[in-house]
Design a protein around this motif. Sequence first.
Motif, PDB file in Angstrom:
ATOM      1  N   VAL A  81       0.812  -1.211   0.000  1.00 17.93           N
ATOM      2  CA  VAL A  81       0.000   0.000   0.000  1.00 17.93           C
ATOM      3  C   VAL A  81       0.851   1.269   0.000  1.00 17.93           C
ATOM      4  O   VAL A  81       0.576   2.203  -0.767  1.00 17.93           O
ATOM      5  CB  VAL A  81      -1.003  -0.010   1.172  1.00 17.93           C
ATOM      6  N   PRO A  82       1.892   1.375   0.832  1.00 13.84           N
ATOM      7  CA  PRO A  82       2.719   2.587   0.765  1.00 13.84           C
ATOM      8  C   PRO A  82       3.290   2.842  -0.625  1.00 13.84           C
ATOM      9  O   PRO A  82       3.364   3.997  -1.059  1.00 13.84           O
ATOM     10  CB  PRO A  82       3.823   2.312   1.793  1.00 13.84           C
ATOM     11  N   VAL A 109       0.511   4.323  -2.759  1.00 10.87           N
ATOM     12  CA  VAL A 109       0.267   5.720  -2.398  1.00 10.87           C
ATOM     13  C   VAL A 109       1.364   6.614  -2.961  1.00 10.87           C
ATOM     14  O   VAL A 109       1.100   7.715  -3.465  1.00 10.87           O
ATOM     15  CB  VAL A 109       0.154   5.871  -0.869  1.00 10.87           C
ATOM     16  N   GLU A 110       2.601   6.143  -2.900  1.00 11.11           N
ATOM     17  CA  GLU A 110       3.716   6.926  -3.441  1.00 11.11           C
ATOM     18  C   GLU A 110       3.554   7.127  -4.949  1.00 11.11           C
ATOM     19  O   GLU A 110       3.765   8.240  -5.472  1.00 11.11           O
ATOM     20  CB  GLU A 110       5.038   6.230  -3.140  1.00 11.11           C
ATOM     21  N   THR A 125       0.806   9.613  -5.600  1.00  4.17           N
ATOM     22  CA  THR A 125       1.251  10.980  -5.301  1.00  4.17           C
ATOM     23  C   THR A 125       2.119  11.519  -6.421  1.00  4.17           C
ATOM     24  O   THR A 125       2.014  12.692  -6.797  1.00  4.17           O
ATOM     25  CB  THR A 125       2.011  11.006  -3.966  1.00  4.17           C
ATOM     26  N   SER A 135      -8.125   5.859  -3.899  1.00  2.00           N
ATOM     27  CA  SER A 135      -8.990   5.864  -2.718  1.00  2.00           C
ATOM     28  C   SER A 135      -9.292   4.493  -2.149  1.00  2.00           C
ATOM     29  O   SER A 135      -9.892   4.401  -1.073  1.00  2.00           O
ATOM     30  CB  SER A 135     -10.318   6.560  -3.044  1.00  2.00           C
ATOM     31  N   ASP A 185      -2.011  -0.818   6.576  1.00  3.42           N
ATOM     32  CA  ASP A 185      -1.441   0.255   5.757  1.00  3.42           C
ATOM     33  C   ASP A 185      -2.540   1.073   5.081  1.00  3.42           C
ATOM     34  O   ASP A 185      -2.434   2.301   4.971  1.00  3.42           O
ATOM     35  CB  ASP A 185      -0.503  -0.323   4.698  1.00  3.42           C
ATOM     36  N   ALA A 186      -3.592   0.397   4.599  1.00  2.64           N
ATOM     37  CA  ALA A 186      -4.696   1.111   3.956  1.00  2.64           C
ATOM     38  C   ALA A 186      -5.422   1.994   4.957  1.00  2.64           C
ATOM     39  O   ALA A 186      -5.778   3.136   4.657  1.00  2.64           O
ATOM     40  CB  ALA A 186      -5.666   0.113   3.324  1.00  2.64           C
ATOM     41  N   ALA A 193      -4.170   3.331   7.641  1.00  3.80           N
ATOM     42  CA  ALA A 193      -3.290   4.459   7.960  1.00  3.80           C
ATOM     43  C   ALA A 193      -3.268   5.488   6.832  1.00  3.80           C
ATOM     44  O   ALA A 193      -3.138   6.694   7.088  1.00  3.80           O
ATOM     45  CB  ALA A 193      -1.878   3.953   8.232  1.00  3.80           C
ATOM     46  N   ALA A 194      -3.424   5.022   5.578  1.00  7.35           N
ATOM     47  CA  ALA A 194      -3.377   5.921   4.429  1.00  7.35           C
ATOM     48  C   ALA A 194      -4.736   6.520   4.093  1.00  7.35           C
ATOM     49  O   ALA A 194      -4.838   7.342   3.177  1.00  7.35           O
ATOM     50  CB  ALA A 194      -2.838   5.173   3.212  1.00  7.35           C
ATOM     51  N   GLY A 195      -5.769   6.108   4.801  1.00  5.49           N
ATOM     52  CA  GLY A 195      -7.106   6.617   4.520  1.00  5.49           C
ATOM     53  C   GLY A 195      -7.761   6.000   3.299  1.00  5.49           C
ATOM     54  O   GLY A 195      -8.682   6.584   2.718  1.00  5.49           O
ATOM     55  N   LEU A 196      -7.313   4.809   2.901  1.00  8.08           N
ATOM     56  CA  LEU A 196      -7.905   4.119   1.760  1.00  8.08           C
ATOM     57  C   LEU A 196      -8.999   3.164   2.226  1.00  8.08           C
ATOM     58  O   LEU A 196      -8.866   2.513   3.265  1.00  8.08           O
ATOM     59  CB  LEU A 196      -6.852   3.318   0.991  1.00  8.08           C
TER      60      LEU A 196
END
Length: 298
Positions: free
Chosen positions: A164-165, A168-169, A172, A182, A208-209, A211-214
């Motif tokens: 997941v990180p 997200v990277e 971004t 999302s 991880d999701a 924490a990332a708001g997914l």
Amino acid sequence: MTARLGLGTYRCLDVAKTALMAASRGADWVDTAPNYQQGQAEASLAAVLSACPDLCVSTKVGFVPVGVGRVAVQAGVLSAADAERGHCLAPDYLTWQLARSRLMLGRAPDLVFVHNPEYACPDGEITGRLHNAFLALEEACSQRAVSAYGVTTWHGFGSGHFDVPALVELATEAGGPNHHLSAVQLPVSLVHLAPIGQALAGHGPLADALAAGLEVFASAPLHGGEIPGMVTPHLAELIAPGKTPAEAALAVVASAPGVKRVLLSTEDPEHWTAAAEAVGRPPLSPDVLRKVVDVLGT
């Protein structure tokens, strides 16, 4: 967090009939793909979505549906090799496929998932393919062809293709801090317990999701209908005393940290009603989940 039950159409023989049944019983989400129901799932949903405007829909991009490869090759958005392989994440193809999905559904989807990006992907190419896909989907979001996007995978997280990180990277990089990534979708069940065990330890895709708001969409919660026959009376009592094996299994999935939606495929109204009740109950405690993981392993 209390999860909600959504309709997954992968195993539906009659997508329209099943979606109407689920919507009439309070479903607010249906998940589909261009390659489901021999390539007819999206078109089958059009009338349902028109009749139920509050019903949200997610679809997917990546796989080449039966009979569509030749059309996409002729349109110049798909190579003959990718048509033969049956999967493609090239930006031109994703943009074309998303436009086709919008036409088939009769409206823009609320969410589009990149479908199993690890499929037949040579080592070392997954990052580049995902980055290019995210660029195309960020552009689609800016054009309001879709509201948001995500990644659905069967093996991607567990195999180490990505986490997941990393997603997200990449999002971004493609869309900036206000990117439109999302959600993630992955199998979570009594057969696929590893994500739950990892989340209870504070790591893995679910943690991880969260924490990332997914949002997390849990697919195959009953593993194609096999799990109820695998749950012993003792295990069912440990999870949810007095409930059926299917209800107990769904309660575990719905209680997993970070899970927002549980996608179930069933054409039986009674099964749907019982499943919705099981998913909508207050989540099981972490102690109960740990006991399940200890009993079954991951």
